[in-house]
Design a protein around this motif. Structure first.
Motif, PDB file in Angstrom:
ATOM      1  N   GLY A   1      -2.763  -4.133  -3.546  1.00  0.00           N
ATOM      2  CA  GLY A   1      -3.865  -3.285  -3.247  1.00  0.00           C
ATOM      3  C   GLY A   1      -4.298  -3.227  -1.726  1.00  0.00           C
ATOM      4  O   GLY A   1      -3.566  -3.887  -0.917  1.00  0.00           O
ATOM      5  N   ASN A   2      -5.488  -2.685  -1.479  1.00  0.00           N
ATOM      6  CA  ASN A   2      -5.899  -2.955  -0.069  1.00  0.00           C
ATOM      7  C   ASN A   2      -6.696  -3.992   0.331  1.00  0.00           C
ATOM      8  O   ASN A   2      -6.543  -5.022  -0.650  1.00  0.00           O
ATOM      9  CB  ASN A   2      -6.731  -1.407   0.171  1.00  0.00           C
ATOM     10  CG  ASN A   2      -8.038  -1.556  -0.662  1.00  0.00           C
ATOM     11  OD1 ASN A   2      -8.500  -2.552  -1.168  1.00  0.00           O
ATOM     12  ND2 ASN A   2      -8.501  -0.361  -0.909  1.00  0.00           N
ATOM     13  N   ALA A   3      -7.694  -3.874   1.133  1.00  0.00           N
ATOM     14  CA  ALA A   3      -8.279  -5.092   1.724  1.00  0.00           C
ATOM     15  C   ALA A   3      -9.274  -5.547   0.654  1.00  0.00           C
ATOM     16  O   ALA A   3      -9.539  -6.857   0.487  1.00  0.00           O
ATOM     17  CB  ALA A   3      -9.148  -4.773   3.019  1.00  0.00           C
TER      18      ALA A   3
ATOM     19  N   ASP B   1      -7.121   0.046  -5.018  1.00  0.00           N
ATOM     20  CA  ASP B   1      -6.037   1.228  -4.745  1.00  0.00           C
ATOM     21  C   ASP B   1      -6.491   2.014  -3.614  1.00  0.00           C
ATOM     22  O   ASP B   1      -7.990   2.302  -3.652  1.00  0.00           O
ATOM     23  CB  ASP B   1      -5.711   2.113  -5.992  1.00  0.00           C
ATOM     24  CG  ASP B   1      -4.976   1.376  -7.201  1.00  0.00           C
ATOM     25  OD1 ASP B   1      -4.130   0.769  -6.629  1.00  0.00           O
ATOM     26  OD2 ASP B   1      -5.081   1.670  -8.233  1.00  0.00           O
TER      27      ASP B   1
ATOM     28  N   ARG C   1      -7.119   2.613   7.971  1.00  0.00           N
ATOM     29  CA  ARG C   1      -8.333   2.602   7.278  1.00  0.00           C
ATOM     30  C   ARG C   1      -8.280   1.875   5.994  1.00  0.00           C
ATOM     31  O   ARG C   1      -8.983   1.324   5.516  1.00  0.00           O
ATOM     32  CB  ARG C   1      -8.379   4.131   6.896  1.00  0.00           C
ATOM     33  CG  ARG C   1      -9.831   4.487   6.086  1.00  0.00           C
ATOM     34  CD  ARG C   1      -9.930   5.797   5.870  1.00  0.00           C
ATOM     35  NE  ARG C   1     -11.084   5.751   5.004  1.00  0.00           N
ATOM     36  CZ  ARG C   1     -11.004   7.064   3.784  1.00  0.00           C
ATOM     37  NH1 ARG C   1     -10.236   7.930   4.081  1.00  0.00           N
ATOM     38  NH2 ARG C   1     -12.002   6.916   2.959  1.00  0.00           N
ATOM     39  N   VAL C   2      -6.895   1.819   5.690  1.00  0.00           N
ATOM     40  CA  VAL C   2      -6.610   1.064   4.263  1.00  0.00           C
ATOM     41  C   VAL C   2      -6.650  -0.427   4.481  1.00  0.00           C
ATOM     42  O   VAL C   2      -6.963  -0.966   3.617  1.00  0.00           O
ATOM     43  CB  VAL C   2      -5.030   1.623   3.754  1.00  0.00           C
ATOM     44  CG1 VAL C   2      -3.910   0.634   4.565  1.00  0.00           C
ATOM     45  CG2 VAL C   2      -5.038   1.351   2.066  1.00  0.00           C
ATOM     46  N   TYR C   3      -6.763  -1.011   5.821  1.00  0.00           N
ATOM     47  CA  TYR C   3      -6.919  -2.079   5.953  1.00  0.00           C
ATOM     48  C   TYR C   3      -8.531  -2.579   6.055  1.00  0.00           C
ATOM     49  O   TYR C   3      -8.833  -3.896   6.286  1.00  0.00           O
ATOM     50  CB  TYR C   3      -6.338  -2.941   7.422  1.00  0.00           C
ATOM     51  CG  TYR C   3      -4.760  -2.396   6.881  1.00  0.00           C
ATOM     52  CD1 TYR C   3      -4.054  -3.366   6.176  1.00  0.00           C
ATOM     53  CD2 TYR C   3      -4.136  -1.446   7.550  1.00  0.00           C
ATOM     54  CE1 TYR C   3      -2.672  -3.073   5.854  1.00  0.00           C
ATOM     55  CE2 TYR C   3      -2.736  -1.354   7.427  1.00  0.00           C
ATOM     56  CZ  TYR C   3      -2.002  -2.037   6.639  1.00  0.00           C
ATOM     57  OH  TYR C   3      -0.569  -1.672   6.165  1.00  0.00           O
ATOM     58  N   GLY C   4      -9.545  -2.021   5.602  1.00  0.00           N
ATOM     59  CA  GLY C   4     -10.940  -2.177   5.605  1.00  0.00           C
ATOM     60  C   GLY C   4     -11.402  -1.721   6.635  1.00  0.00           C
ATOM     61  O   GLY C   4     -11.252  -1.910   7.874  1.00  0.00           O
TER      62      GLY C   4
ATOM     63  N   PHE D   1     -12.856   0.556  -1.500  1.00  0.00           N
ATOM     64  CA  PHE D   1     -13.145  -0.694  -0.971  1.00  0.00           C
ATOM     65  C   PHE D   1     -14.158  -1.561  -1.570  1.00  0.00           C
ATOM     66  O   PHE D   1     -14.913  -2.362  -1.070  1.00  0.00           O
ATOM     67  CB  PHE D   1     -13.594  -0.713   0.549  1.00  0.00           C
ATOM     68  CG  PHE D   1     -12.337  -0.160   1.479  1.00  0.00           C
ATOM     69  CD1 PHE D   1     -11.251  -1.072   1.679  1.00  0.00           C
ATOM     70  CD2 PHE D   1     -12.337   0.962   2.038  1.00  0.00           C
ATOM     71  CE1 PHE D   1     -10.272  -0.755   2.287  1.00  0.00           C
ATOM     72  CE2 PHE D   1     -11.347   1.256   2.835  1.00  0.00           C
ATOM     73  CZ  PHE D   1     -10.347   0.510   2.965  1.00  0.00           C
TER      74      PHE D   1
ATOM     75  N   MET E   1       0.759  -1.290  -0.046  1.00  0.00           N
ATOM     76  CA  MET E   1      -0.061   0.010  -0.004  1.00  0.00           C
ATOM     77  C   MET E   1       1.055   1.304  -0.100  1.00  0.00           C
ATOM     78  O   MET E   1       0.284   2.251   0.212  1.00  0.00           O
ATOM     79  CB  MET E   1      -0.932   0.159   1.307  1.00  0.00           C
ATOM     80  CG  MET E   1      -2.056  -0.929   1.132  1.00  0.00           C
ATOM     81  SD  MET E   1      -3.130  -1.070  -0.436  1.00  0.00           S
ATOM     82  CE  MET E   1      -3.642   0.662  -0.470  1.00  0.00           C
TER      83      MET E   1
ATOM     84  N   ALA F   1       0.399   2.747   4.036  1.00  0.00           N
ATOM     85  CA  ALA F   1       0.619   1.353   4.879  1.00  0.00           C
ATOM     86  C   ALA F   1       0.206   1.545   6.205  1.00  0.00           C
ATOM     87  O   ALA F   1      -0.064   0.685   6.971  1.00  0.00           O
ATOM     88  CB  ALA F   1       1.737   0.619   4.383  1.00  0.00           C
TER      89      ALA F   1
ATOM     90  N   TYR G   1      -8.370   4.132  -0.744  1.00  0.00           N
ATOM     91  CA  TYR G   1      -9.512   3.630   0.079  1.00  0.00           C
ATOM     92  C   TYR G   1     -10.663   3.328  -0.688  1.00  0.00           C
ATOM     93  O   TYR G   1     -11.842   3.429   0.000  1.00  0.00           O
ATOM     94  CB  TYR G   1      -9.815   4.973   0.887  1.00  0.00           C
ATOM     95  CG  TYR G   1      -8.596   5.300   1.726  1.00  0.00           C
ATOM     96  CD1 TYR G   1      -8.155   4.598   2.854  1.00  0.00           C
ATOM     97  CD2 TYR G   1      -8.169   6.611   1.424  1.00  0.00           C
ATOM     98  CE1 TYR G   1      -6.809   5.055   3.333  1.00  0.00           C
ATOM     99  CE2 TYR G   1      -6.849   7.024   2.328  1.00  0.00           C
ATOM    100  CZ  TYR G   1      -6.223   6.252   3.005  1.00  0.00           C
ATOM    101  OH  TYR G   1      -5.254   6.594   3.860  1.00  0.00           O
TER     102      TYR G   1
END
Length: 181
Positions: free
Chosen positions: A151-153, A157, A9-12, A161, A1, A5, A159
Motif C-alpha cells: 500500500g501507500n505511505a 490502497d 501524492r501516493v507517497y503521503g 491516508f 502501488m 507509483a 490515496y
C-alpha cells in the motif's frame, strides 16, 4: 502501488516527494539567502555542480557579497554528494536518475534538517516494482511489529491516508532572559 507509483501524492502528504523517471537528468537550484553556509547532502548519487553565484535574498545582502560572479561549468564539472552552499549564494546541481530507490537530500545542520531543509526523491518506482525483491526476513520483521508491507505511505490502497501519524511539530522555545541577575 501499481499504476499510481509514479504519482507523488501516493507517497503521503508529509513527504513532499518528487518522483523521478528512470534515467531522467535532474537539475536542482538551491538558494542560500542568509549569512550561514549550508552543507547540502544527497543520498544515492554524486551530483555535478554546474553553476553557482549570488542568491536572491529577502534579506539585505552585505556589500562584500554583491560582486559575487556567477560561475558556470562545462566539460567536466566537479562531482560531489555533499556541497556547502556559501553565504548569500546559490548552487545548481545536476544528476542522472540512474539509481532506483528513495533518496533523501538534506542540510547537514541538524536544526535546519528539522526545520524542513530536506526533500525526498522517489526515483524510478516503476522500475523498483519490476526488479526489487524484499527479503523474507524484512517482511517477517514488519509482520511481527504489525507494520503493513503493501500500500501507500499509510499502508492503505490508493490515496486513503487514514491512520497516517501526524507530522512532527516544531515547538518554539521561549526566549532566553538577557542581562545580569
Amino acid at each position: 502501488m501499481g499504476e499510481v507509483a509514479m504519482t507523488p501524492r501516493v507517497y503521503g502528504p508529509q513527504t513532499g516527494a518528487v518522483v523521478l523517471k528512470h534515467m531522467e537528468v535532474v537539475e536542482v537550484t538551491i538558494h542560500n539567502p542568509n549569512d550561514m553556509p549550508h552543507p547540502l547532502h544527497l543520498h544515492g548519487h554524486a551530483f555535478q555542480i554546474i553553476e553557482y553565484g549570488l542568491a536572491e535574498s529577502p534579506f539585505p545582502i552585505p556589500a562584500e557579497f554583491l560582486n559575487t560572479k556567477t560561475r558556470r561549468y562545462s566539460g567536466y564539472p566537479a562531482k560531489r554528494d555533499t556541497m556547502s552552499i556559501p553565504k548569500y549564494q546559490y548552487i545548481k546541481l545536476r544528476f542522472r536518475a540512474d539509481n532506483p530507490g528513495v533518496w533523501f537530500m538534506h542540510c547537514h545542520l541538524d536544526i535546519h534538517f528539522i526545520m524542513g531543509m530536506a526533500m525526498v526523491f522517489v526515483e524510478a518506482p516503476d522500475v523498483l516494482q519490476r526488479t526489487m525483491t524484499v527479503p523474507p526476513q524484512m517482511l517477517d520483521l514488519c509482520k511481527r511489529q504489525g507494520v503493513r508491507t503493501w500500500g501507500n505511505a499509510a499502508g492503505n490502497d490508493g490515496y486513503n491516508f487514514g491512520g497516517l501519524p501526524d507530522p512532527p511539530r516544531i515547538v518554539a522555545r521561549p526566549p532566553r532572559a538577557t542581562g545580569h541577575i
